[in-house]
Enzyme design. Structure first.
Site, PDB file in Angstrom:
ATOM      1  N   ASP A  13       0.820  -1.212   0.000  1.00  0.00           N
ATOM      2  CA  ASP A  13       0.000   0.000   0.000  1.00  0.00           C
ATOM      3  C   ASP A  13       0.856   1.264   0.000  1.00  0.00           C
ATOM      4  O   ASP A  13       2.078   1.206   0.158  1.00  0.00           O
ATOM      5  CB  ASP A  13      -0.956  -0.005   1.200  1.00  0.00           C
ATOM      6  CG  ASP A  13      -0.254  -0.400   2.512  1.00  0.00           C
ATOM      7  OD1 ASP A  13       0.981  -0.344   2.572  1.00  0.00           O
ATOM      8  OD2 ASP A  13      -0.956  -0.762   3.467  1.00  0.00           O
ATOM      9  N   ASN A  52      -7.196  -2.802  14.443  1.00  0.00           N
ATOM     10  CA  ASN A  52      -8.579  -3.144  14.076  1.00  0.00           C
ATOM     11  C   ASN A  52      -8.646  -4.344  13.130  1.00  0.00           C
ATOM     12  O   ASN A  52      -9.684  -4.622  12.552  1.00  0.00           O
ATOM     13  CB  ASN A  52      -9.272  -1.929  13.448  1.00  0.00           C
ATOM     14  CG  ASN A  52      -8.597  -1.478  12.144  1.00  0.00           C
ATOM     15  OD1 ASN A  52      -7.635  -2.103  11.697  1.00  0.00           O
ATOM     16  ND2 ASN A  52      -9.108  -0.412  11.547  1.00  0.00           N
TER      17      ASN A  52
END
Ligand code: PGA
Length: 240
Positions: A67, A136
């Site tokens: 990313d 998360n």
């Protein structure tokens, strides 16, 4: 899933580097999927040491990173391009033309995502994908969502990720709000996956990755469906 429990960050880094080094030795033409963040920094440091002692050779290795922040140019010191040069590429004999990272400064996001997916296809897929994990449960920047993502796509970062990454920036306002990320499907197509985790803040995500229901609300849980995943995590990350 094969889970290796190690004592701490140093042991995690050493074991991870050994696994990556064995991939490089067994297949010097490997395509490595690389991750950024604080988790793999120690792993890259160990790989650089192995390179310096002539144990591994990067001359034929190809890489694709997971990313990049949208809006950051290559020379921004917070870009993942900068990170990869700082922690790995500038210290080993990899050909920069064999390294790939989404272009955060691309004007046309859709075109950039398509270009990136084509690169992965042309390389013949990823042999070993290295992953960190967000608090998360995100992998790459695949945030909790209603569905699993597919190919490279533009992501709106969650507040939890922006808060967690603020430590790398002078102020929280400087943290980019969007990123380009390989999708869950791109990650799952890798032939082997190495997930690394260290510290208490990862314990909940690691517990759910291994034991939880497979749900896009916990993106890493999809790894349960892959047939060759190694998790190297320390005692704190495995404390639940
Ligand atoms: P970290 O980030 O390695 O900096 O904890 C991991 C991630 O967000 O994937």
């Amino acid at each position: 899933m094969k889970v290796y429990k190690v004592k701490n960050y140093e042991e995690m880094s050493k074991k991870a580097a050994n696994i990556i080094a064995s991939q490089i030795i067994l297949n010097p033409n490997s395509v490595l999927g690389l991750a950024t963040g604080s988790t793999p920094e120690g792993t890259y440091k160990n790989l650089v040491q192995m390179y310096n002692s002539a144990d591994i050779d990067f001359s034929q290795i190809k890489t694709v990173n997971l990313d990049e922040y949208k809006g950051l140019s290559k020379d921004s010191d917070q870009s993942y391009y900068y990170y990869m040069n700082k922690h790995l590429f500038s210290h080993v004999n990899i050909k920069i033309s064999n390294t790939n990272i989404p272009d955060g400064s691309a004007q046309n996001g859709q075109e950039e995502c398509e270009r990136y997916d084509n690169i992965i296809d042309e390389l013949g897929g990823i042999d070993l994908q290295i992953l960190g994990i967000g608090n998360n449960g995100h992998i790459g920047f695949n945030e909790p969502d209603e569905v699993f993502s597919k190919g490279t796509h533009e992501v709106k970062l969650t507040q939890s990720t922006i808060d967690a990454n603020a430590r790398f920036f002078k102020t929280k306002d400087e943290v980019p709000k969007f990123a380009y990320s390989m999708g869950a499907k791109s990650i799952m197509k890798a032939r082997k996956i190495l997930l690394l985790a260290s510290g208490k803040s990862k314990a909940d995500a690691i517990f759910k990755t291994i034991n939880g229901p497979i749900t896009p609300q916990m993106p890493a849980s999809i790894l349960q469906l892959h047939n060759d995943v190694i998790i190297v995590a320390d005692e704190e990350a495995l404390s639940l």
